[in-house]
Design a protein around this motif. Structure first.
Motif, PDB file in Angstrom:
ATOM      1  N   LEU A   1       0.811  -1.212   0.000  1.00 16.27           N
ATOM      2  CA  LEU A   1       0.000   0.000   0.000  1.00 16.27           C
ATOM      3  C   LEU A   1       0.846   1.264   0.000  1.00 16.27           C
ATOM      4  CD1 LEU A   1      -2.722  -1.032   2.607  1.00 16.27           C
ATOM      5  CD2 LEU A   1      -2.827  -1.208   0.107  1.00 16.27           C
TER       6      LEU A   1
ATOM      7  N   VAL B   1      -4.763   5.573   1.855  1.00 18.09           N
ATOM      8  CA  VAL B   1      -4.482   5.331   0.439  1.00 18.09           C
ATOM      9  C   VAL B   1      -5.482   6.066  -0.438  1.00 18.09           C
ATOM     10  CG1 VAL B   1      -4.285   3.591  -1.379  1.00 18.09           C
ATOM     11  CG2 VAL B   1      -3.403   3.105   0.915  1.00 18.09           C
TER      12      VAL B   1
ATOM     13  N   GLU C   1       0.566   5.290   0.335  1.00 16.81           N
ATOM     14  CA  GLU C   1      -0.379   6.249   0.894  1.00 16.81           C
ATOM     15  C   GLU C   1      -0.527   7.472  -0.006  1.00 16.81           C
ATOM     16  OE1 GLU C   1       0.767   7.280   4.834  1.00 16.81           O
ATOM     17  OE2 GLU C   1       0.486   5.251   5.616  1.00 16.81           O
TER      18      GLU C   1
END
Length: 328
Positions: free
Chosen positions: A269, A320, A271
């Motif tokens: 992930l 995210v 951000e």
């Protein structure tokens, strides 16, 4: 004489009151920040904008955004337009790292702070306030190991990569870290295909090319979200889901769904929203005389199907993309 003294005292008192009020007035100054995106057609940069706009509102900063349409010339035109409009600071996702030196020269001359998001400046450049990116080299290393393990579990050592443009310093760092892990794990990176438009259609075409040219590939490394989506579509069409592993960076409602379905095995992930938040904070710190962090590299945590629904993963996903983009 007494009356004269009284008037003088009143005048001095008024002057003192005005002087005391001045700092309060100065503190109420409204700053303006411009967010200049490489392309607002791409969801990632929309999510950076969401983070930047949200943090600006929290800080009482006037916010404006501009789209460079992936053109270095338009990027520079946007910078000059923003300066003409009197912005106090700029947050920028640059078109490429190589496009940043002329921008930095202009902003240095105008003494305007600038924070980069997602993509850092060209290596060697120092005249910027902050570069808020991901820890790309470490993330590349971790994703590279994960992808190599996926290939090994599926009985092979060949891996392929759908890459960001390599004129971006973040892409170079991803590739460096991944290459180290592939070497350490005994995996063979047989092909690297660079995107030109960051579209799912392009990623589908490239993933098809990859699997046609290298049918023994057992895992695909996606360097951006659309790469993971495109690779997943190709595996679904070819009946290779589970037989070829996929991991990708970034994260979106689409790739979260593919992760839960088992078509993709891992998301690292990035951000996007968090980068916008932190970049605005850094230029605000510069404007208000507070400490700034020149190189702010955010972690890219791995999320798998096993833990994607955990409270910890949900908190990460909220940095995210915004709720308006889709489900978590």
């Amino acid at each position: 004489m007494v009356e004269t003294k009284r008037i003088t005292a009143l005048l001095l008192g008024g002057a003192l009151s005005a002087a005391c009020a001045a700092p309060s007035g100065a503190a109420e100054k409204t700053w303006t920040v411009a967010y200049i995106a490489p392309s607002l057609d791409i969801s990632y940069w929309q999510w950076v904008a969401y983070g930047a706009k949200t943090r600006a509102a929290e800080l009482g900063i006037t916010y404006m955004e501009m789209d460079s349409h992936n053109s270095p010339a338009e990027q520079m035109a946007n910078v000059r337009t923003a300066l003409t409009k009197g912005v106090d600071a700029i947050v920028m996702g640059p078109v490429s790292s190589t496009s940043t030196p002329p921008v930095l020269r202009v902003l240095k001359d105008k003494k305007v702070p600038v924070a980069f998001t997602g993509i850092g400046p060209q290596p060697g450049e120092t005249d910027f306030t902050s570069s808020v990116t991901a820890n790309n080299e470490e993330a590349g290393r971790q994703e590279g190991k994960f992808v190599c393990d996926l290939a090994t579990e599926r009985g092979g050592k060949q891996v392929g990569m759908l890459s960001l443009p390599q004129d971006r310093e973040n892409a170079q760092k991803y590739l460096k870290g991944a290459t180290e892990s592939f070497k350490a794990g005994g995996c063979d990176l047989v092909q690297v295909l660079q995107t030109h438009g960051l579209t799912v259609k392009e990623a589908v075409d490239q993933a098809n090319d990859l699997m046609t040219a290298h049918p023994d590939v057992k895992a695909i490394y996606g360097m951006y979200d659309e790469a993971g989506t495109g690779a997943a579509k190709v595996l679904q069409t070819r009946g290779l889901v589970g037989k070829v592993g996929v991991a990708t960076a970034d994260g979106s409602p689409t790739t979260v769904k593919l992760l839960k379905e088992g078509t993709i095995q891992g998301l690292f992930l990035q951000e996007a929203g968090g980068q916008g938040i932190e970049a605005v904070q850094q230029v605000y710190n510069a404007l208000t005389g507070k400490p700034v962090t020149k190189d702010l590299a955010l972690a890219e945590p791995l999320v798998t199907a096993k833990d994607v629904d955990s409270p910890e993963s949900l908190a990460k996903l909220k940095r995210v993309y915004p709720p308006s983009a889709g489900a978590y």
